[in-house]
Design an enzyme around this catalytic site. Structure first.
Site, mmCIF file in Angstrom:
data_model
loop_
_atom_site.group_PDB
_atom_site.id
_atom_site.type_symbol
_atom_site.label_atom_id
_atom_site.label_comp_id
_atom_site.label_asym_id
_atom_site.label_seq_id
_atom_site.Cartn_x
_atom_site.Cartn_y
_atom_site.Cartn_z
ATOM 1 N N CYS A 25 -14.912 1.972 -2.431
ATOM 2 C CA CYS A 25 -14.985 2.127 -1.030
ATOM 3 C C CYS A 25 -16.322 1.684 -0.341
ATOM 4 C CB CYS A 25 -14.412 3.609 -0.566
ATOM 5 S SG CYS A 25 -15.503 4.862 -1.177
ATOM 6 N N HIS A 570 -19.055 5.201 9.320
ATOM 7 C CA HIS A 570 -17.560 5.388 8.311
ATOM 8 C C HIS A 570 -16.659 5.925 9.470
ATOM 9 C CE1 HIS A 570 -15.277 6.248 5.256
ATOM 10 N NE2 HIS A 570 -15.951 5.511 4.232
#
Length: 647
Positions: A25, A570
């Site tokens: 990720c 994020h």
């Protein structure tokens, strides 16, 4: 960073033949392993390019950092010959690799239903605690505050009404959340909860006479299990009628048939049976509490953190709401589970602070300070998995502290009358007359856990910290030698950055990183910063600078400001699993941007429909280059408002 070397180090540490699959990720490698016990954890802990590791949902995750993890991943794929897969595919592989556990499935179900409604219960519970504080005799004298100051009687009465409402109409809240979890219409779920708590129930008429069959008019206020069963039936019926009825009548008759059948079966069969089960569970727990007394509380306190490791504690809110509901009705013993959880959390935090004093490792010291504070406020995962279980002995020392403190709390009959923060701030949830005893038990928990951990670490485990110090010195010497050779070769390095202000990349509500439900961010492993619960859907550049890294999934951005700050934005937690659905990226890597330029957009509705958290983290990943990272605003923030200052 030497990406090839880092990949080789990771492969060597976890074992090439031990790897089943891998994905990545924005910040970490995600690995599915055959056997987690074969991992050389010490090698990864001592690797200066690895920021941390943890295990969750069958995945072993290695934190590398934004802008680097994708390159390390590419090298890892080359060296292992594994296929590139998405994080969603990795989740499926991880879940297949784990055996189905019906108990854990039930716990996850309860967690999914109760976690979203906890804020409403906490609000009602704290109001209940305040009302209890105003009306309890013996707290400040023989009379209660309300009796001493009759003028506040009206306010006290209003608070009592507001505090009771979330528990009285708990079936409505559960109905909404359960309907979402079971895939039914949430408003129909609410309607079932309303039907089960309507004020007409339990009035002058005790039953309905239906064809000679007496159906009890039971009011299910304060209940949990009956409404869970009723909404589950509703979801089955709604899906059935959606599938069978033609579209021309589906909109009208599916809700009608689903509600009337569910309602009838609830009052005739489901409600009475589930009410017996619910009362039986509550009575059994109270009996166990009464029968075992302070000894039982001590055993519970000494094993609570072990329960947290398994995830079983996620089912406790369902039990606690029943205990609190009984207390609301003037009977029962209050919530003793909350008291035990508080003792355990404080003990783990105390053990983590002891490690802060013992270790010379800068990385561990930084993690221990932030994780320790989080544990004292009720969030123990960073302390448990980041520090205490790494060394093992602090975890067990904390169990001793929490066991003793819980036993004392049981002896003193300390109970909570509301949900809240299970830590030092938990006194707000405690029965007013027991608050001094609660604080005393918290201090006992902290003192015992800290003292045992510290003295054991100083004597029996001193070699561990001596080895760490030696490793740190080796790494430091290597780093200094590298810097010297770099300067000699004529390549300038910048280690001091100018102070600057970072603006908010989106609109929302500012919260602390320690509140984020992801240990990588909450423990500040990636760096210091802030989190935002978004109210907008557009992401703006927080600085003048360059886009260092973007992701195909559009869920994260890495930037470097013109003054040197490296920033990670994020969007959401685990949103990489959405595969880019709902995210639109409007910039590319190496693109120059100005403060306020649009980086991309995201769909908050789709994130919530996926069952994910949309909390957005704004992290200064090169925190070590600054003396401090300071939040500039609390509460609501608008896009491009000053958010952080680094200097």
């Amino acid at each position: 960073m030497n990406y090839s070397k880092v990949a080789s180090d990771v492969i060597q540490a976890v074992g090439k033949d031990n790897l089943i699959a891998t994905a990545h990720c924005a910040t970490r490698l995600r690995l599915v392993l055959k056997d987690d016990t074969k991992v050389n954890q010490k090698a990864l802990d001592e690797n200066p390019d690895v920021k941390g590791t943890f295990k969750i949902d069958g995945q072993y995750q290695v934190i590398i950092g934004a802008g680097d993890v994708n390159f390390v991943y590419d090298e890892l794929i080359k060296k292992t010959g594994l296929s590139e897969i998405s994080t969603d595919d990795l989740k499926q592989i991880a879940s297949k690799d784990k055996k189905f556990n019906p108990i854990m499935a039930l716990i996850k179900l309860l967690s999914d239903i109760f976690v979203p409604i906890i804020p409403a219960l906490v609000a009602g519970g704290l109001l209940m605690a305040l009302q209890n504080f105003l009306t309890a005799a013996g707290l400040f004298g023989p009379k209660s505050i309300e009796e001493m100051y009759p003028a506040i009687e009206g306010i006290s009465s209003m608070i009592q009404l507001m505090s009771a409402a979330p528990f009285m109409f708990l079936p409505i809240l559960v109905g909404i959340s359960a309907a979402k979890r079971f895939g039914a219409n949430q408003f129909l779920g609410a309607a079932i909860g309303m039907i089960m708590t309507t004020p007409q129930l339990g009035g002058s008429m005790e039953y309905w006479n239906i064809f000679g069959y007496h159906v009890s008019q039971t009011n299910y206020a304060y209940q949990v299990i009956p409404v869970l069963a009723a909404v589950w039936l509703l979801s089955i019926l709604e899906k059935f009628f959606h599938k069978k009825l033609p579209s021309s009548v589906d909109f009208t008759f599916t809700p009608l048939l689903s509600v009337i059948i569910t309602g009838f079966l609830t009052f005739t069969v489901i409600g009475p049976v589930m009410l017996l089960l619910s009362n039986g569970i509550t009575d059994a727990i109270v009996w166990l509490y009464n029968a075992t007394g302070f000894i039982g509380m001590g055993i519970f306190g000494g094993t609570y953190s072990l329960i947290v490791m398994t995830g079983l504690h996620q089912s406790f809110p369902a039990i606690e709401t029943q205990l609190l509901s009984a207390w609301t009705n003037g009977i029962g013993h209050g919530d003793f589970i909350f008291v035990v959880a508080s003792m355990a959390n404080v003990a783990q935090g105390a053990a983590t602070f002891a490690i802060w004093f013992l270790t010379k490792n800068a990385k561990t010291k930084s993690l221990a300070s932030s994780a320790g504070v989080s544990a004292l406020l009720g969030i123990t995962e960073p302390a448990l998995f980041g520090v205490n279980l790494k060394y093992r002995f602090p975890f067990f020392c904390a169990l001793i502290g929490s066991g003793v403190a819980a036993a004392v709390a049981g002896l003193l009959k300390v109970v909570a009358v509301s949900l809240g923060s299970a830590g030092f701030l938990g006194f707000l949830s405690i029965n007013a007359t027991s608050i001094p005893f609660y604080l005393l038990c918290e201090l006992i928990s902290f003192a015992i856990a800290f003292a045992i951990t510290y003295f054991y670490g100083k004597t029996k485990a001193s070699g561990i910290f001596a080895a760490e110090a030696l490793t740190d010195q080796t790494v430091t010497n290597h780093s200094e030698n590298t810097q010297q050779s770099t300067v000699t070769s004529g390549e300038p390095t910048k280690t001091n950055h100018s102070s600057e202000t970072i603006v908010s990349p989106l609109a929302g509500e500012v919260i602390g990183l320690d509140s984020v439900n992801d240990p990588v961010f909450s423990s500040e492993t990636m760096g210091k910063g802030i989190a935002i619960k978004p109210t907008g859907d557009t992401v703006y550049s927080p600085v003048d600078g360059t886009i260092q890294v973007t992701f195909e999934t559009g869920h994260a951005y890495g930037l470097k400001s013109n003054d040197g700050a490296e920033i990670l934005i994020h969007i959401g937690i685990d949103t990489v699993s959405m595969g880019g659905k709902g995210f639109i990226q409007k910039v590319t890597a190496n693109q120059k941007v100005k403060k306020g330029d649009i980086l991309g957009t995201f769909d908050r509705t789709l994130i919530k429909e996926a069952g994910l958290d949309d909390t957005t983290m704004v992290i200064v990943t090169n925190t070590a280059d600054y003396s401090k990272v300071t939040p500039l605003i609390k509460g609501t923030v608008t896009a491009t408002t000053d958010l952080l200052e680094v200097d």
